[in-house]
Design a protein around this motif. Structure first.
Motif, PDB file in Angstrom:
ATOM      1  N   VAL A 152       0.754  -1.188  -0.087  1.00  0.00           N
ATOM      2  CA  VAL A 152      -0.055  -0.258   0.030  1.00  0.00           C
ATOM      3  C   VAL A 152       0.986   1.156  -0.031  1.00  0.00           C
ATOM      4  O   VAL A 152       0.265   2.457  -0.782  1.00  0.00           O
ATOM      5  CB  VAL A 152      -0.733   0.028   1.435  1.00  0.00           C
ATOM      6  N   ASP A 153       1.989   1.346   0.921  1.00  0.00           N
ATOM      7  CA  ASP A 153       2.936   2.335   0.783  1.00  0.00           C
ATOM      8  C   ASP A 153       3.436   2.643  -0.563  1.00  0.00           C
ATOM      9  O   ASP A 153       3.168   3.895  -0.708  1.00  0.00           O
ATOM     10  CB  ASP A 153       4.239   2.608   1.743  1.00  0.00           C
ATOM     11  N   VAL A 154       3.876   1.898  -1.213  1.00  0.00           N
ATOM     12  CA  VAL A 154       4.613   1.775  -2.522  1.00  0.00           C
ATOM     13  C   VAL A 154       2.978   2.795  -3.898  1.00  0.00           C
ATOM     14  O   VAL A 154       3.756   3.543  -4.395  1.00  0.00           O
ATOM     15  CB  VAL A 154       4.499   0.478  -3.347  1.00  0.00           C
ATOM     16  N   THR A 155       2.326   2.431  -3.179  1.00  0.00           N
ATOM     17  CA  THR A 155       1.019   2.864  -4.665  1.00  0.00           C
ATOM     18  C   THR A 155       0.928   4.222  -3.857  1.00  0.00           C
ATOM     19  O   THR A 155       1.210   5.174  -5.223  1.00  0.00           O
ATOM     20  CB  THR A 155      -0.223   2.053  -4.337  1.00  0.00           C
ATOM     21  N   ASN A 156       1.065   4.898  -3.053  1.00  0.00           N
ATOM     22  CA  ASN A 156       1.178   6.570  -2.936  1.00  0.00           C
ATOM     23  C   ASN A 156       2.187   6.900  -3.151  1.00  0.00           C
ATOM     24  O   ASN A 156       2.170   8.393  -2.897  1.00  0.00           O
ATOM     25  CB  ASN A 156       0.562   5.975  -0.333  1.00  0.00           C
ATOM     26  N   TYR A 157       3.425   5.937  -2.729  1.00  0.00           N
ATOM     27  CA  TYR A 157       4.757   6.573  -2.370  1.00  0.00           C
ATOM     28  C   TYR A 157       4.858   6.904  -4.167  1.00  0.00           C
ATOM     29  O   TYR A 157       4.956   8.277  -4.362  1.00  0.00           O
ATOM     30  CB  TYR A 157       5.827   5.632  -2.688  1.00  0.00           C
ATOM     31  N   VAL A 158       4.319   6.128  -5.429  1.00  0.00           N
ATOM     32  CA  VAL A 158       4.497   6.129  -6.592  1.00  0.00           C
ATOM     33  C   VAL A 158       3.688   7.689  -6.334  1.00  0.00           C
ATOM     34  O   VAL A 158       3.168   8.407  -7.302  1.00  0.00           O
ATOM     35  CB  VAL A 158       3.619   5.379  -7.653  1.00  0.00           C
ATOM     36  N   MET A 159       1.813   7.794  -6.460  1.00  0.00           N
ATOM     37  CA  MET A 159       1.387   8.237  -6.403  1.00  0.00           C
ATOM     38  C   MET A 159       1.531   9.786  -6.000  1.00  0.00           C
ATOM     39  O   MET A 159       2.240  11.086  -6.722  1.00  0.00           O
ATOM     40  CB  MET A 159      -0.080   8.615  -5.535  1.00  0.00           C
ATOM     41  N   LEU A 160       2.934  10.169  -4.691  1.00  0.00           N
ATOM     42  CA  LEU A 160       3.081  11.641  -4.548  1.00  0.00           C
ATOM     43  C   LEU A 160       4.081  11.379  -5.896  1.00  0.00           C
ATOM     44  O   LEU A 160       4.678  12.495  -5.962  1.00  0.00           O
ATOM     45  CB  LEU A 160       3.327  11.681  -2.828  1.00  0.00           C
ATOM     46  N   GLU A 161       5.144  11.112  -5.879  1.00  0.00           N
ATOM     47  CA  GLU A 161       6.665  10.999  -6.211  1.00  0.00           C
ATOM     48  C   GLU A 161       6.026  11.127  -8.518  1.00  0.00           C
ATOM     49  O   GLU A 161       6.435  12.196  -8.321  1.00  0.00           O
ATOM     50  CB  GLU A 161       7.499   9.997  -6.676  1.00  0.00           C
ATOM     51  N   ILE A 162       4.968  10.333  -8.480  1.00  0.00           N
ATOM     52  CA  ILE A 162       4.767  11.032 -10.066  1.00  0.00           C
ATOM     53  C   ILE A 162       3.464  11.831 -10.125  1.00  0.00           C
ATOM     54  O   ILE A 162       2.898  12.036 -11.285  1.00  0.00           O
ATOM     55  CB  ILE A 162       5.148   9.980 -10.818  1.00  0.00           C
ATOM     56  N   GLY A 163       2.886  11.351  -9.408  1.00  0.00           N
ATOM     57  CA  GLY A 163       1.005  12.205  -9.779  1.00  0.00           C
ATOM     58  C   GLY A 163       0.162  11.387  -9.671  1.00  0.00           C
ATOM     59  O   GLY A 163      -1.075  11.807 -10.057  1.00  0.00           O
ATOM     60  N   GLN A 164       0.447   9.924 -10.126  1.00  0.00           N
ATOM     61  CA  GLN A 164      -0.731   8.707 -10.511  1.00  0.00           C
ATOM     62  C   GLN A 164      -1.224   8.601  -9.248  1.00  0.00           C
ATOM     63  O   GLN A 164      -0.605   7.713  -8.815  1.00  0.00           O
ATOM     64  CB  GLN A 164      -0.054   8.708 -11.428  1.00  0.00           C
ATOM     65  N   PRO A 165      -2.781   8.504  -9.296  1.00  0.00           N
ATOM     66  CA  PRO A 165      -2.923   7.715  -8.158  1.00  0.00           C
ATOM     67  C   PRO A 165      -2.891   6.229  -8.600  1.00  0.00           C
ATOM     68  O   PRO A 165      -3.388   5.630  -9.561  1.00  0.00           O
ATOM     69  CB  PRO A 165      -4.193   8.557  -7.627  1.00  0.00           C
ATOM     70  N   LEU A 166      -2.398   5.168  -8.183  1.00  0.00           N
ATOM     71  CA  LEU A 166      -2.367   3.533  -8.063  1.00  0.00           C
ATOM     72  C   LEU A 166      -3.594   3.338  -7.237  1.00  0.00           C
ATOM     73  O   LEU A 166      -3.652   3.472  -6.335  1.00  0.00           O
ATOM     74  CB  LEU A 166      -1.213   2.967  -8.021  1.00  0.00           C
ATOM     75  N   HIS A 167      -3.849   1.743  -7.458  1.00  0.00           N
ATOM     76  CA  HIS A 167      -4.563   1.119  -6.103  1.00  0.00           C
ATOM     77  C   HIS A 167      -4.208  -0.548  -6.689  1.00  0.00           C
ATOM     78  O   HIS A 167      -3.896  -0.753  -7.529  1.00  0.00           O
ATOM     79  CB  HIS A 167      -6.244   1.095  -6.853  1.00  0.00           C
ATOM     80  N   ALA A 168      -4.118  -0.846  -5.663  1.00  0.00           N
ATOM     81  CA  ALA A 168      -3.305  -2.289  -5.720  1.00  0.00           C
ATOM     82  C   ALA A 168      -4.489  -3.698  -5.617  1.00  0.00           C
ATOM     83  O   ALA A 168      -5.097  -2.970  -3.861  1.00  0.00           O
ATOM     84  CB  ALA A 168      -2.589  -2.397  -4.932  1.00  0.00           C
ATOM     85  N   PHE A 169      -4.738  -4.192  -5.711  1.00  0.00           N
ATOM     86  CA  PHE A 169      -6.276  -5.232  -5.925  1.00  0.00           C
ATOM     87  C   PHE A 169      -4.982  -6.436  -4.958  1.00  0.00           C
ATOM     88  O   PHE A 169      -4.657  -6.676  -5.541  1.00  0.00           O
ATOM     89  CB  PHE A 169      -6.645  -5.676  -6.624  1.00  0.00           C
ATOM     90  N   ASP A 170      -5.837  -7.178  -4.250  1.00  0.00           N
ATOM     91  CA  ASP A 170      -5.238  -8.806  -4.017  1.00  0.00           C
ATOM     92  C   ASP A 170      -6.394  -9.203  -4.803  1.00  0.00           C
ATOM     93  O   ASP A 170      -7.143  -9.980  -4.481  1.00  0.00           O
ATOM     94  CB  ASP A 170      -6.372  -8.836  -2.151  1.00  0.00           C
ATOM     95  N   TYR A 171      -5.271  -9.957  -5.866  1.00  0.00           N
ATOM     96  CA  TYR A 171      -5.458 -10.851  -6.641  1.00  0.00           C
ATOM     97  C   TYR A 171      -6.709 -11.605  -6.398  1.00  0.00           C
ATOM     98  O   TYR A 171      -7.392 -12.392  -7.069  1.00  0.00           O
ATOM     99  CB  TYR A 171      -3.913 -11.179  -7.368  1.00  0.00           C
ATOM    100  N   HIS A 172      -6.455 -12.701  -5.322  1.00  0.00           N
ATOM    101  CA  HIS A 172      -6.843 -13.978  -4.939  1.00  0.00           C
ATOM    102  C   HIS A 172      -8.112 -13.434  -4.947  1.00  0.00           C
ATOM    103  O   HIS A 172      -9.381 -14.070  -4.243  1.00  0.00           O
ATOM    104  CB  HIS A 172      -6.419 -14.853  -4.318  1.00  0.00           C
ATOM    105  N   LEU A 173      -8.397 -12.153  -4.303  1.00  0.00           N
ATOM    106  CA  LEU A 173     -10.270 -11.868  -4.343  1.00  0.00           C
ATOM    107  C   LEU A 173     -11.287 -11.480  -5.316  1.00  0.00           C
ATOM    108  O   LEU A 173     -12.325 -10.546  -5.310  1.00  0.00           O
ATOM    109  CB  LEU A 173     -10.390 -10.697  -2.862  1.00  0.00           C
ATOM    110  N   LEU A 174     -10.612 -11.110  -6.678  1.00  0.00           N
ATOM    111  CA  LEU A 174     -11.220 -11.043  -7.405  1.00  0.00           C
ATOM    112  C   LEU A 174     -12.020 -12.238  -7.487  1.00  0.00           C
ATOM    113  O   LEU A 174     -11.620 -13.561  -7.853  1.00  0.00           O
ATOM    114  CB  LEU A 174     -10.765 -10.583  -8.535  1.00  0.00           C
TER     115      LEU A 174
END
Lengths: 334, 807
Positions: free
Chosen positions: B258-280
């Motif tokens: 989760v921190d990585v998604t936030n970090y990249v959003m702050l870094e480059i401005g692109q919001p990301l989301h991470a899903f637990d693949y197996h819950l799909l």
């Protein structure tokens, strides 16, 4: 006769008497008659004590109610009578004239001057002035009006009876020279003030009259600027519907020079299409050279017009002499 | 938007101090709203290299070393024995403090002499630095340690930093990222922008296509959707650098992924989301499909904050084949949230239509860092880069293996916009000459691609997807302005001089005078400048050489002849009651020099009040005190105080009785009643009152400054005194005694009666005064007022031979 049978008629009589009292003194008299120490109502109240014990509470209640009623009627009537007493004996005639605190009025020429000044200040001009007693240089030579120029005819100019060859300025343009001599460009001034011409007083002439002069010097000042400014100011002064026309003309200190005519419903009412209003033009390079400005760098325009003329047009005044007579019936109209 | 100094430095080099950076950012339009300095560990401790080690000349057990600290060389005296030249060691610089031992004050290092030899700092043992390593002597660092590097950085501990709180204007969504800010710094500093290099290593043979599919049902609301899958991650806490970075800018650390998604959003401005693949959810045996669709009207969905939300058909959802899994661009769902058991992660990096995100966010009253960025307009071009960057950091912090490839649903790739910049438009608008070359340089520094650079007239600018604000030429001119620096645009005075004539202010002062006088009820007259030398009151006037007539043969030396002419004109027309003033110039001669002077004059005659149909004083005509009342009020309102009046002993050529008006020793004017024979000559019947003041002197002595005197809060005590005095005693004489005696707490003196007649002997008059006493801060007592007042009364008796009349 039961207590109640006595009380009710007495109360009714008292109420009627209170309402009938015609002034405050009569009211107080009536109050004494019933509620005073010797009053009829007071006497009745005293009978309470003689009643059988079981009748007392009901009777007491009745008496109290009646007393409250009487006092209410008394107060109501008193308020009515007090209000009546406060009124003047005779009704006020609201059509009579009031006691006036008259406001003094500004002279119409002052009012017109202030309006012109206000318009110019909106667009960044400042007010300047200069002496009314001038020398020939500032009034003529510096303005590119040579000694043999008809405008310098002593028939038109008042000279002073002093050893110096001083004269009364014939136009506010002399202030252009004085200001440009003192300060470097850019310049943006207007100069209201008295000027003098040796004309006998008549309906359209007075030896003393008032002009306002505008001078704008900067880089790239154009005839278009002149036209835009003049139109702005005259529309502010004389109304949006005013139309202006620029005609080529001649003044020694501007080149090209123009006269400004204006047209409005009022002018047409006078049976004319155009009426002359002001003179203007681009400052002559020679004038710039005279004050030490480089005409290759600086350009500028100047215009001037009579304040009386604007006031006469605005207020439909047909005799210039009225301005200097100071008749209070005249002054109070503006 | 919060960024830190050290974070910015990862993407662009600059050597500005923290304050200079704040100044530069502000001047290019990124206002710094707050700046917070964070102290780091091991402040002032750097990695140093021992260059030489010699014996101390005066001490056997000490060595004298030369060390390199990254900036230069220093001489250090050291007592440790476990090191040699070439070793890397921690050096604490003068002015810095060693970490305090429990219960002790921190020890601050100074430059000092040890056994007669100067030591410019101290080489440290681990104990001195509070580190757990047990070493006898210095802490020897790894040979590849970088000289000059902050020691904290060497250790991977948090170094000192500065957090900037920036106000990002809504037109610049690209600045809601550290890289965006760094790009601006790159543009103004000219130093290149260094984007992190993406190395994803070897990905697994499994391709992402075999793991998931993406179907966009509403491409208008979601023009681009990318997905990557990282398998086999281990969810856990983030490493310190990641945790620290996020916490400094106010984001709570949750877990590595989760921190990585936030970090990249702050870094480059692109919001990301991470899903637990197996819950799909997927149909048995099939790969799951991500569906981007509108919600059904009334569809329910629980976001990961635990709130169940009711949606409308305007809400864009990310769903799998059986359920919604995220509110697009706003918040993920609880049902597919990353949790400690998560093993495989699906990374979403998409672009959503700003208007829709804004509407949904507003409707649900749910604002997140993600919705904030999407509603302002993201960078449709950065989706894939951001996804790769997130994958890289997930691999780095949580392990696992990246499925090869990417799903990039991008049905209509954005075309890059081109804008023409005409170079002369820049000059026209800014008012400075900026060359075509400079324009191009500035635009390139901003990361814009510029073609046709050598044309003098114009250039073509290709707008990158992150600059959604650049729409037309004027936007490019704004960019040039920012880069050129508004502070470098000169500020010449407004075209056409403003306020540059001394008379301009005087004009307003004259208008003030007129305003006050008309307010008092006087009408403004304008008289002729040219008058007759036979006019009343003309003694010396400048004659005209060529007058038109004897009626107008001199220049007015005073305004009064003109006002008298005006009175005559009015009286002849039965305007019997006239009150006029004039503000104008008069002319005189001084030693042969002609002189112009401004004056103000007043003339009154006739009834005091306008005619009225009742009242005892309706027949009252103006007298000298009417005139004086006008003068007193005018002078006070005009800001001239301390005026005195001195009676002239005799009549003059103009006045029956008159006084001079003085300001200190200077005579500023006169007032009086016109001589009756002159009045008759002008056909004037009632008393004529005239006054004239030198307006130039008034302008010079005027003081219009006003300061509020607090309104009195305590009551006054009034004492009246009526006294019999000789006729020759003036009011001024009474006031002079008051001024001399200065009774305590006296606030004001008012003359309220002057009486002659019954009970007053001939040759005397009765004058009655009210004295008002007040203390500003308390209520006065009768006793203290009486004491002060009696002294004053004594002085009246003594100095004026006054007989006090007891009332």
């Amino acid at each position: 006769m039961s207590f109640h049978d006595q009380l009710e008629p007495l109360k009714q009589a008292a109420l009627a008497d209170l309402r009938a009292a015609s002034d405050l003194a009569a009211l107080e008299q009536t109050k004494g008659n019933y509620l005073g120490a010797q009053g009829k109502f007071t006497a009745l109240m005293k009978q309470l004590g003689t009643l059988p014990k079981e009748e007392k509470p009901a009777a007491g209640k009745l008496v109290n109610q009646a007393k409250i009623e009487l006092e209410a009627a008394l107060n109501e009537r008193r308020a009515e009578l007090e209000l009546k007493a406060a009124l003047p004996k005779e009704p006020t005639d609201f059509t009579l004239p009031g006691r006036r605190r008259p406001l003094g009025k500004l002279h119409p020429l002052t009012q017109v001057t202030e309006d012109i000044v206000r318009s110019f200040r909106k667009i960044g001009f400042v007010v300047a002035d200069g002496p009314e007693i001038e020398d020939e240089y500032h009034c003529f030579d510096a303005l590119n009006t040579p000694a043999d120029h008809p405008a310098r005819d002593s028939q038109d100019t008042f000279y002073l009876g002093t050893p110096t060859k001083s004269l009364l300025r014939t136009h506010t343009s002399s202030v252009q020279i004085r200001v440009m001599e003192k300060q470097p460009p850019p310049i943006r001034i207007i100069v209201p003030g008295r000027v003098y011409r040796r004309d006998n007083a008549d309906a359209t002439h007075n030896p003393t009259f008032q002009q306002i002069e505008g001078l704008y010097v900067d880089k790239h000042v154009t005839v278009a600027d002149l036209k835009g400014t003049v139109e702005f100011v005259f529309q502010e002064l004389l109304g949006e519907e005013v139309k202006l026309r620029f005609r080529p003309h001649y003044f020694s200190y501007t080149e090209p020079s123009f006269e400004i005519d204006f047209s409005s419903p009022m002018v047409r009412k006078m049976g004319k299409e155009w009426l002359e209003l002001a003179g203007c033009g681009m400052v002559h390079p020679q004038v710039f050279e005279n004050v030490g400005y480089d005409p290759e760098i600086w350009s500028g325009w100047a215009f001037g017009f009579g304040i009386e003329r604007i006031a006469m047009l605005r207020y439909e005044i047909n005799d210039i002499r009225l301005f200097y007579e100071n008749d209070v019936r005249f002054l109070r109209q503006f | 938007m919060k960024v830190t100094l050290n974070w910015l430095k990862q993407y662009v080099e600059f050597d500005w101090s923290p304050d200079q950076l704040a100044e530069r950012l502000t001047m290019i339009g990124i206002e710094v709203e707050g700046m917070q300095k964070l102290g780091g560990e091991f402040e002032g401790v750097v990695v140093a290299e021992v260059l030489t080690r010699d014996k101390h000349p005066n001490a056997d057990r000490l060595s004298l070393c030369r060390v390199a600290d990254g900036q230069g060389e220093r001489q250090i005296v050291c007592g440790a024995q476990n090191f040699k030249a070439g070793d890397k060691v921690p050096l604490i610089l003068p002015g810095a403090s060693l970490p305090p031992k429990p219960g002790e004050q921190p020890f601050t290092i100074k430059i000092g002499k040890i056994r007669g030899v100067e030591s410019q700092g101290m080489l440290c043992s681990p104990q001195e630095l509070g580190l757990p390593d047990q070493v006898d002597g210095l802490l020897i660092l790894s040979p590849d340690a970088k000289v000059g590097q902050p020691f904290a950085e060497y250790l991977g501990r948090s170094a000192g930093d500065v957090v900037y709180d920036l106000e990002i204007t809504p037109n610049r969504p690209d600045l809601n990222s550290v890289v965006g800010i760094a790009r601006e710094i790159s543009a103004v500093s000219g130093n290149p922008l260094k984007l992190p290099e993406i190395q994803l290593g070897t990905s697994s043979p499994t391709s992402v296509d075999s793991l998931v599919a993406v179907r966009i049902d509403d491409a208008e609301l979601c023009p681009r959707y990318t997905a990557r899958v990282v398998r086999g991650v281990k969810i856990g806490p983030s490493p310190d650098w990641l945790k620290n970075t996020l916490e400094k800018v106010g984001i709570r650390s949750i877990s590595n992924v989760v921190d990585v998604t936030n970090y990249v959003m702050l870094e480059i401005g692109q919001p990301l989301h991470a899903f637990d693949y197996h819950l799909l959810t997927s149909a048995a045996g099939n790969r799951p499909t991500i569906v981007v669709r509108r919600a059904a009207e009334g569809e329910k969905f629980t976001t990961l904050d635990g709130q169940q939300r009711t949606l409308t058909n305007q809400t864009l959802l990310i769903a799998d084949e059986s359920k919604p899994i995220a509110l697009a661009g706003i918040m993920g769902g609880q049902n597919t949230e990353i949790n400690e058991k998560t093993v495989d992660v699906l990374i979403e990096s998409a672009y959503f239509k700003p208007q829709n995100i804004r509407a949904t966010s507003k409707k649900l009253e749910l604002r997140t860092e993600s919705s904030y960025r999407f509603e302002r307009g993201g960078d449709i071009g950065i989706c894939d880069w951001a996804s790769q960057r997130a994958a890289q950091l997930i691999l780095q912090t949580a392990g696992g293996q990246l499925a090869s490839g990417v799903i990039d649903a991008y049905p209509h790739p954005a075309t890059r916009k081109e804008i023409t910049l005409r170079h002369h438009k820049v000059c026209d608008l800014l008012g400075v000459r900026i060359s075509a070359k400079e324009n191009v340089k500035y635009l390139r520094q901003l990361g814009l691609e510029v073609s046709i650079e050598n044309a003098e007239e114009y250039c073509l600018v290709e707008v990158p997807t992150f600059r959604v604000d650049l729409k037309r030429e004027i936007d490019l001119i704004e960019e040039v302005t920012r880069m050129y620096g508004i502070e470098h645009i000169p500020a010449p005075p407004p075209r056409g001089a403003i306020g540059s004539h001394p008379y301009d202010a005087v004009h307003d002062e004259l208008a003030d005078a007129r305003r006050i006088l008309t307010g008092l009820g006087l009408n403004e007259a304008q008289g002729q400048t040219l008058v007759s030398d036979k006019s009343a009151g003309i003694e010396a006037a400048i004659p005209l050489a060529n007058p038109l007539s004897s009626d107008m043969n001199v220049l007015r030396p005073s305004l009064l002849p003109g006002l008298l002419d005006a009175l005559r004109h009015n009286l002849n027309r039965k305007n019997n009651d006239v009150a006029l003033f004039e503000v104008g110039r008069v002319f005189g001669q001084n030693n042969g020099q002609v002189r112009e002077e401004r004056r103000v004059a007043i003339a009154l005659t006739g009834l005091r009040h306008p005619s009225f149909w009742s009242g005892n004083d309706r027949e009252a005509t103006c007298d000298i005190y009417d005139l004086k009342g006008f003068l007193e009020e005018f002078l006070e309102q005009f800001g001239v105080r301390g005026v005195t009046y001195t009676r002239r002993p005799d009549s003059t050529a103009l006045y029956l009785e008159s006084a001079t008006i003085q300001l200190g020793k200077q005579t500023i004017g006169e007032l009086g009643q016109l001589l009756p024979p002159l009045a008759k000559r002008y056909d004037l019947r009632d008393a004529v009152l005239l006054a004239e003041l030198n307006l130039d002197l008034l302008l010079a002595r005027r003081n219009t400054a006003k300061t509020l005197k607090p309104l009195p809060a305590f009551p006054t005590i009034r004492r009246d005194v009526a006294m019999l005095v000789p006729e020759t005693t003036t009011h001024e004489a009474v006031l002079n005694i008051v001024r001399q005696t200065k009774p305590q707490n006296l606030e004001s003196v008012q003359l309220f009666d002057v009486f002659r007649g019954k009970n007053v002997p001939t040759g005397q008059k009765s004058m009655a005064y009210a004295f008002t006493y007040r203390h500003p801060e308390r209520t006065l007592t009768d006793a203290e007022v009486n004491a002060a007042h009696e002294k004053l009364v004594e002085q009246f008796k003594l100095q004026l031979q006054a007989a006090i009349r007891e009332s």
